[in-house]
Each structure stands twice: as structure tokens, then as C-alpha cells.
Design an enzyme around this catalytic site. Structure first.
Site, PDB file in Angstrom:
ATOM      1  N   LYS A  81      24.503  71.578  50.774  1.00  0.00           N
ATOM      2  CA  LYS A  81      23.844  72.065  51.578  1.00  0.00           C
ATOM      3  C   LYS A  81      23.563  71.258  53.064  1.00  0.00           C
ATOM      4  CE  LYS A  81      20.172  73.924  49.243  1.00  0.00           C
ATOM      5  NZ  LYS A  81      18.891  74.277  48.622  1.00  0.00           N
ATOM      6  N   CYS A 181       6.570  71.821  39.031  1.00  0.00           N
ATOM      7  CA  CYS A 181       7.655  72.861  39.329  1.00  0.00           C
ATOM      8  C   CYS A 181       6.192  73.832  39.577  1.00  0.00           C
ATOM      9  CB  CYS A 181       8.739  72.939  38.480  1.00  0.00           C
ATOM     10  SG  CYS A 181       9.701  71.313  38.741  1.00  0.00           S
TER      11      CYS A 181
END
Ligand SMILES: [Zn+2]
Length: 339
Positions: A81, A181
């Protein structure tokens, strides 16, 4: 000189002087996902002098819906990324010094990067890293801007050492959504709303307009049309282990640095070697080809698909095991193929 910053300089709280201040500053962004790419683009367009961006992952197809710097080509080639981000950011503004780091934001590294920066922007996807950022920010005296989002919900808060409560202080009282999460998915406008709050605060800090800071924790849901702003000043806790009188920086201690972790909302486990290693990916490719399965390699990582699993091996020895949430299973695959 061209006039690329003319509209920003016409905005009186920034002006020509503020523009020069922005150019003299260095921002550290932790994470190059949805929040990180949007923040990075905004700061690079605004003319930041130096930007360091850190991320451990590579581009996948499911990122393209909201991670605004990436293209289909990046996903197809599994480009890390930060490398894909740096390429795009350099096209946008070639005058910015962009440092791309393909690493996990662990304690030691984070402290080293933070010492050189004027501001940290939180664009991570997990609670553990945020608590490390919170400790590091207090220890080295650099402000950080918390930001998180999930679904259509977003939240942000600016933490200035010696002035505001830190994340630990407010955590005990305020339920912070988006910290854990979640597989509830996410929509792009929630991301951009968080980033708009983070970057507005960032620009105020960079030009030194401290009086204009929001000083409140803001949260919103762009689908349910809710917007809340909470004054948390009173929550500053003298006994806080991170920003109180007696500090222990609990998240910087060795015991809290996990070596293996199930990745946020994904069917994947990350394994970090206990001692630093440098992998020769070419040699590893030859070795794995002989064990069956499909091997693909680019200059930064090697992907090995075998049965229902895929192992992605980075140069720094880190391995992502896809196709399992079970750390024991992931470790046994790691040892089976990588020794
Ligand atoms: Zn605190």
C-alpha cells in the site's frame, strides 16, 4: 513560482505565513487504508513538507471501494500500500518529501518515527496500535489525532500532550465505537467525514492556530443522521498510566507487544519473527516451487498459494497467512513451509 496554494493562502487563518509553516512540517500517518490514503492526499495537496506513511499490507480488490489512492493495477500486482500510495502522491505533488515504510507499527519503530514528526495521524484499524500511538505521543510530546470508522459511523478526537486528556483517560468513561475489529462493513462518506475532521484539526496544529482546535470528541452516523460533540476535558485523569503524574506507558512494555495477531475483520493471521530477519525472496521462490502450490513474486513480497491457504511473505520476515483465523494453524503452516 506557480500559484498552486493560492486558494489556501487566501483563506485568512492560513495565509502565506501559514502556508510556509505547513511546508516546514512533518506528519506521520499510521495506516494506509481508507483513512490513511484520504489523509495523505489531503496533506500532500495542502503542501506539507514531509510525510511519512506506514502500513504493513498490500493492495487488494476489496480496498478499491474506499481507499482512494489505489488502482486496479495495484490490486492486480499486490503492490504494498505505501509504495502504491507514494507513487500516486508523487504524481499529485512532486515537491513533497514522501517516506513510505512497509512495516508493522510496533513499539520501537513507532517511537523512532514519532520523534522526528510534528504530528501523528491515526489511520490504523486496530485498538492495540492506537494504544501504542497514545503512549508514544505522550512520551515524545507529539500531538496525535484519533480517528476511526465502521459502517456509517465515525469518531475523532485530538490529543495534545500536557493539555488534553489522552485516549486512556477517556476510554474508561466514553464508549468509543470503531475501536474494535468489526465486520459491519464501511461506506466511503463515513471515512471522508472522519478525515475531514482529522485534517481540519491537523491544519490548525500545523499553522499553530491552537485556539481554534475543537477540544471535543466528535462522533456521527451519516446514515442515521446523528452528530454528537462531547466535552471530555474533565476526564483528564491524574492517575492515568499514560499521561498522569506517575507514568508507566503500559503499551510500550515488552509484554504487550504481540508477535502474532488475527487481522481485523479478515480471515488472516499475521506472524512476526521473534528476531529480525531479511528474507531472500528469490531463493524462497525456488524453494517453494519445489513444494507444489502457486508462487508469485514482486520486488516487495512473495505470495504462495497452497491448498486453501495463501501465505504472503514480506522481506522483513513478516508473514500473512490467509484462509484461517486460528493462530495455531497459521503457525503450523508457517513452520511447514518456511522452517
Ligand atoms: Zn491519560
Amino acid at each position: 513560482m506557480n500559484n498552486r496554494y493560492s486558494r489556501q493562502e487566501l483563506f485568512s487563518p492560513i495565509g502565506k505565513e501559514g502556508q510556509q509553516r505547513i511546508y516546514n512540517k512533518h506528519v506521520l500517518i499510521i495506516g494506509a487504508g481508507a483513512l490513511g490514503t484520504a489523509s495523505a492526499e489531503a496533506l500532500v495537496r495542502a503542501g506539507i513538507g514531509k510525510l511519512t506513511i506506514v502500513d504493513r499490507d498490500y493492495v487488494e480488490w476489496s480496498n478499491l471501494q474506499r481507499q482512494q489512492l489505489y488502482t486496479e493495477n495495484d490490486a492486480h500486482n499486490r503492490i504494498p500500500k505505501v509504495i502504491a500510495a507514494k507513487n500516486r502522491l508523487t504524481d499529485i505533488n512532486s515537491t513533497v518529501d514522501i517516506e513510505a515504510i512497509i512495516e508493522d507499527a510496533s513499539v520501537l519503530e513507532l517511537e523512532t518515527w514519532a520523534e522526528k514528526a510534528n504530528l501523528i495521524i491515526d489511520a490504523t484499524d486496530n485498538f492495540e496500535t492506537r494504544m501504542i500511538i497514545n503512549d508514544v505521543s505522550q512520551k515524545v510530546g507529539v500531538p496525535w489525532i484519533y480517528g476511526a470508522c465502521v459502517g456509517s459511523y465515525g469518531i475523532s478526537y485530538t490529543i495534545i500532550p500536557e493539555k488534553t486528556p489522552c485516549l486512556s483517560c477517556i476510554l474508561e468513561t466514553v464508549p468509543l465505537g470503531g475501536l474494535t475489529c468489526d465486520t459491519a462493513g464501511i461506506i466511503n462518506p463515513a471515512v471522508n467525514m472522519v478525515v475531514s475532521h482529522q485534517i481540519s484539526e491537523a491544519l490548525k496544529i500545523l499553522v499553530g492556530d491552537w485556539d481554534s482546535l475543537r477540544n471535543k470528541l466528535v462522533s456521527f452516523d451519516v446514515w442515521k443522521n446523528q452528530y454528537t460533540s462531547i466535552n471530555v476535558d474533565k476526564l483528564k485523569n491524574e492517575d492515568c498510566p499514560t499521561c498522569g503524574i506517575k507514568r508507566s506507558y503500559p503499551f510500550l512494555s515488552f509484554e504487550n507487544q504481540t508477535k502474532s495477531a488475527v487481522l481485523c475483520g479478515r480471515d488472516s493471521v499475521q506472524i512476526r519473527p521473534s528476531v529480525p530477519v531479511v528474507r531472500n525472496l528469490e531463493a524462497l521462490e525456488n524453494l517453494l516451487i519445489n513444494q507444489g502450490g502457486i508462487v508469485q513474486r514482486n520486488p516487495y513480497l512473495l505470495s504462495y498459494s497452497v491448498d486453501t491457504h495463501r501465505l504472503v511473505i514480506f522481506k522483513d520476515g513478516r508473514v500473512l497467512v490467509h484462509g484461517t483465523k486460528d493462530i495455531t494453524e497459521a503457525k503450523s503452516l508457517y513452520h511447514k513451509y518456511l522452517g
